[in-house]
Scaffold this motif. Structure first.
Motif, PDB file in Angstrom:
ATOM      1  N   TYR A 184     -11.849  -3.432 -16.296  1.00 18.10           N
ATOM      2  CA  TYR A 184     -12.867  -3.277 -17.324  1.00 18.10           C
ATOM      3  C   TYR A 184     -14.231  -3.046 -16.702  1.00 18.10           C
ATOM      4  CZ  TYR A 184     -14.094  -8.303 -17.135  1.00 18.10           C
ATOM      5  OH  TYR A 184     -14.489  -9.546 -16.753  1.00 18.10           O
ATOM      6  N   HIS A 185     -15.078  -2.493 -17.498  1.00 22.15           N
ATOM      7  CA  HIS A 185     -16.376  -2.007 -17.036  1.00 22.15           C
ATOM      8  C   HIS A 185     -17.411  -2.381 -18.082  1.00 22.15           C
ATOM      9  CE1 HIS A 185     -14.361   0.460 -13.994  1.00 22.15           C
ATOM     10  NE2 HIS A 185     -13.445   0.684 -14.912  1.00 22.15           N
ATOM     11  N   ASP A 186     -18.675  -2.137 -17.738  1.00 21.70           N
ATOM     12  CA  ASP A 186     -19.750  -2.396 -18.704  1.00 21.70           C
ATOM     13  C   ASP A 186     -19.516  -1.650 -20.022  1.00 21.70           C
ATOM     14  OD1 ASP A 186     -21.601  -4.134 -17.174  1.00 21.70           O
ATOM     15  OD2 ASP A 186     -21.670  -2.429 -15.820  1.00 21.70           O
ATOM     16  N   SER A 187     -18.882  -0.491 -19.953  1.00 18.75           N
ATOM     17  CA  SER A 187     -18.624   0.287 -21.182  1.00 18.75           C
ATOM     18  C   SER A 187     -17.818  -0.512 -22.206  1.00 18.75           C
ATOM     19  CB  SER A 187     -17.871   1.575 -20.848  1.00 18.75           C
ATOM     20  OG  SER A 187     -18.734   2.475 -20.191  1.00 18.75           O
ATOM     21  N   LEU A 188     -16.963  -1.417 -21.724  1.00 16.26           N
ATOM     22  CA  LEU A 188     -16.173  -2.234 -22.663  1.00 16.26           C
ATOM     23  C   LEU A 188     -17.097  -3.011 -23.594  1.00 16.26           C
ATOM     24  CD1 LEU A 188     -13.370  -3.453 -23.485  1.00 16.26           C
ATOM     25  CD2 LEU A 188     -13.830  -5.254 -21.821  1.00 16.26           C
ATOM     26  N   PHE A 189     -18.192  -3.514 -23.044  1.00 11.59           N
ATOM     27  CA  PHE A 189     -19.103  -4.336 -23.853  1.00 11.59           C
ATOM     28  C   PHE A 189     -20.044  -3.463 -24.681  1.00 11.59           C
ATOM     29  CE2 PHE A 189     -17.424  -6.783 -20.400  1.00 11.59           C
ATOM     30  CZ  PHE A 189     -16.862  -7.818 -21.125  1.00 11.59           C
ATOM     31  N   ILE A 190     -20.498  -2.352 -24.090  1.00  8.47           N
ATOM     32  CA  ILE A 190     -21.342  -1.438 -24.859  1.00  8.47           C
ATOM     33  C   ILE A 190     -20.561  -0.906 -26.068  1.00  8.47           C
ATOM     34  CG2 ILE A 190     -22.694   0.715 -24.753  1.00  8.47           C
ATOM     35  CD1 ILE A 190     -23.932  -1.737 -23.316  1.00  8.47           C
ATOM     36  N   ALA A 191     -19.228  -0.862 -25.933  1.00 11.96           N
ATOM     37  CA  ALA A 191     -18.386  -0.409 -27.061  1.00 11.96           C
ATOM     38  C   ALA A 191     -18.541  -1.289 -28.299  1.00 11.96           C
ATOM     39  CB  ALA A 191     -16.918  -0.376 -26.636  1.00 11.96           C
ATOM     40  N   ARG A 192     -19.070  -2.515 -28.138  1.00 18.81           N
ATOM     41  CA  ARG A 192     -19.305  -3.387 -29.295  1.00 18.81           C
ATOM     42  C   ARG A 192     -20.446  -2.868 -30.174  1.00 18.81           C
ATOM     43  NH1 ARG A 192     -15.410  -4.890 -27.143  1.00 18.81           N
ATOM     44  NH2 ARG A 192     -15.073  -6.782 -25.942  1.00 18.81           N
ATOM     45  N   ILE A 193     -21.351  -2.084 -29.546  1.00 15.59           N
ATOM     46  CA  ILE A 193     -22.543  -1.656 -30.298  1.00 15.59           C
ATOM     47  C   ILE A 193     -22.691  -0.141 -30.377  1.00 15.59           C
ATOM     48  CG2 ILE A 193     -23.953  -3.749 -29.961  1.00 15.59           C
ATOM     49  CD1 ILE A 193     -25.328  -2.164 -27.609  1.00 15.59           C
ATOM     50  N   ALA A 194     -21.798   0.590 -29.721  1.00 14.12           N
ATOM     51  CA  ALA A 194     -21.953   2.050 -29.716  1.00 14.12           C
ATOM     52  C   ALA A 194     -20.626   2.714 -29.385  1.00 14.12           C
ATOM     53  CB  ALA A 194     -22.985   2.446 -28.663  1.00 14.12           C
ATOM     54  N   PRO A 195     -20.465   3.977 -29.776  1.00 14.95           N
ATOM     55  CA  PRO A 195     -19.288   4.707 -29.297  1.00 14.95           C
ATOM     56  C   PRO A 195     -19.430   4.948 -27.791  1.00 14.95           C
ATOM     57  CG  PRO A 195     -20.421   5.905 -31.078  1.00 14.95           C
ATOM     58  CD  PRO A 195     -21.341   4.806 -30.628  1.00 14.95           C
ATOM     59  N   VAL A 196     -18.374   4.685 -27.040  1.00  8.67           N
ATOM     60  CA  VAL A 196     -18.404   4.890 -25.582  1.00  8.67           C
ATOM     61  C   VAL A 196     -17.208   5.727 -25.155  1.00  8.67           C
ATOM     62  CG1 VAL A 196     -19.458   2.609 -25.179  1.00  8.67           C
ATOM     63  CG2 VAL A 196     -16.982   2.878 -24.950  1.00  8.67           C
ATOM     64  N   ALA A 197     -17.298   6.288 -23.969  1.00 12.96           N
ATOM     65  CA  ALA A 197     -16.121   6.809 -23.269  1.00 12.96           C
ATOM     66  C   ALA A 197     -16.449   6.793 -21.791  1.00 12.96           C
ATOM     67  CB  ALA A 197     -15.766   8.217 -23.732  1.00 12.96           C
ATOM     68  N   MET A 198     -15.416   6.999 -20.976  1.00 10.94           N
ATOM     69  CA  MET A 198     -15.617   7.012 -19.531  1.00 10.94           C
ATOM     70  C   MET A 198     -14.968   8.250 -18.930  1.00 10.94           C
ATOM     71  SD  MET A 198     -15.005   3.036 -18.418  1.00 10.94           S
ATOM     72  CE  MET A 198     -15.723   3.281 -16.781  1.00 10.94           C
TER      73      MET A 198
END
Ligand SMILES: [Zn+2]
Length: 412
Positions: free
Chosen positions: A360-374
């Motif tokens: 897991y990466h920081d994107s996992l947590f940013i996914a709580r508040i925004a659409p993310v992808a890697m």
């Protein structure tokens, strides 16, 4: 728009950042809020300012470098990763996403692109759990996954709290203000080395991440009865290790029988007390890690493990206590970002694989508040978190180019 990645500049910056290390080259060690980490942050800030970006730092030290769009009030398109490194690590984990993100922005600037949405490079504080025992400290606070109060009281091995350490590092302000408002980001995309062997093995240069798996971790204490290994006869025993052994196999089988390849269950710690050859084990402590890309499925495995604990405790006349240490929810990536990444790959005729991020990466947590992808690039032999971690210049430049195209699509 003709995008050109300045590969030499990017590679020389990766080398320059790697030289800011407490480990002996090629090892990189950069623990959060050490003098070396602070030096690296200052160096990074100067690179962002050279690129004309507006920089700011929040109360936990997350660094933001913004290229202001033509509509400054529109939600931001974010990219970035981390620059902290565990002891004896390599030079690419996190760094490729940070310096690649900066290079992608510079390539867009040089191509004459004008973003409508601001594009912001984010350098997360303490993605690695080395110092405070919890990973993704910065992004947990940004997303509200961790409260300011809970963060303040975390301590390092010397007993210093996050609060003390960050103040010594010159960070002022209220940790409660770190959390970003919902709607701050239109999208967030993180470039990262794969840290696994799939892309290299398949001979595919890029991975578009569609799901990020997340772990739940448990501490299990099995309490039996100790005694002399010679004097206590078999019918009278309540051997904690024998019970733990059954439980370990039950956990393995719960992982195997979930019906999905994404389910993994691991017992990584087994401590036996008193740990003497002529003494019946009285107590065992297990550390259990269960991961999945589906929260429902992972919860199902946890319930199966709970039932196994009850059954084994009854059959073997021992007590089994479980304590949930941590349970982060997995994340699905944003379809629009997945599409933008895939289209960027196709535009340049780069083949790519849809992937799951199993770390897991920081994107996992940013996914709580925004659409993310890697976006993943290969790393040699899948090695990461070791000094011989390596990503090729071609792969780094290719990933950076696709990132730049994707930022243009999202911010246009
Ligand atoms: Zn990383």
């Amino acid at each position: 728009m003709k995008l050109a990645i300045d590969r030499e500049r990017l590679l020389s910056e990766i080398e320059a950042l790697a030289a800011l290390s407490d480990g002996e080259a090629p090892a990189v060690t950069r623990i959060v809020f050490t003098p070396t980490d602070l030096k690296a942050r200052a160096w990074m800030k100067a690179r962002c300012q050279d690129a004309g970006l507006v920089v700011r730092q929040d109360a936990i030290g997350n660094g933001f470098a913004r290229w202001t769009g033509s509509d400054p009030s529109a939600p931001v398109v974010g990219t970035g990763s981390h620059t902290d490194a565990i002891p004896n690590a390599g030079k690419y984990d996190g760094v490729v996403g940070v310096l690649g993100g900066l290079e992608a922005i510079r390539a867009l600037q040089q191509a004459g692109f004008r973003p409508k949405h601001s594009i912001e490079l984010l350098v997360f504080t303490s993605e690695e759990p080395t110092r405070f025992g919890i990973g993704c400290l910065g992004s947990r606070l940004l997303s509200g996954t961790l409260t300011a109060d809970a963060a303040t009281s975390l301590r390092d091995d010397s007993g210093a709290s996050v609060e003390e350490v960050r103040r010594q590092a010159g960070l002022a302000g209220d940790l409660r203000e770190v959390q970003l408002p919902r709607g701050y980001y239109k999208a967030f995309v993180e470039l990262h080395i794969e840290q696994g062997p799939v892309l290299e093995r398949e001979g595919v240069p890029l991975g578009v991440v569609e799901k990020i798996a997340a772990p739940a971790s448990l501490r299990v204490i099995v309490e039996g009865a100790g005694g002399h290994a010679g004097a206590v006869l078999m019918p009278d025993r309540r051997d904690a290790l024998c019970a733990a052994a059954e439980l370990i196999l039950a956990i393995e089988s719960a992982g195997q029988s979930s019906g999905a390849v994404d389910t993994v269950a691991t017992v990584g710690i087994c401590e036996v007390f008193p740990g003497a050859i002529n003494s019946i084990p009285a107590r065992v402590r297990l550390g259990v890690d269960i991961r999945d890309t589906s929260l429902a499925r992972r919860d199902g495995v946890m319930r199966t493990v709970d039932e196994a604990c009850r059954r084994i405790a009854g059959q073997r006349r021992v007590c089994i206590h479980t304590e949930l240490l941590n349970a982060d929810a997995p994340a699905d990536c944003g379809p629009a970002i997945i599409r933008a990444l895939s289209d960027a790959c196709k535009k340049h005729q780069f083949s790519f694989l849809p992937m799951t991020s199993r770390a897991y990466h920081d994107s996992l947590f940013i996914a709580r508040i925004a659409p993310v992808a890697m976006l993943f690039i290969p790393c040699r032999n899948g090695y990461s978190h070791r000094p011989d971690e390596y990503a090729s210049p071609e792969d780094i430049a290719r990933g950076t180019l696709v990132l730049a195209e994707t930022l243009a699509t999202l911010a246009g």
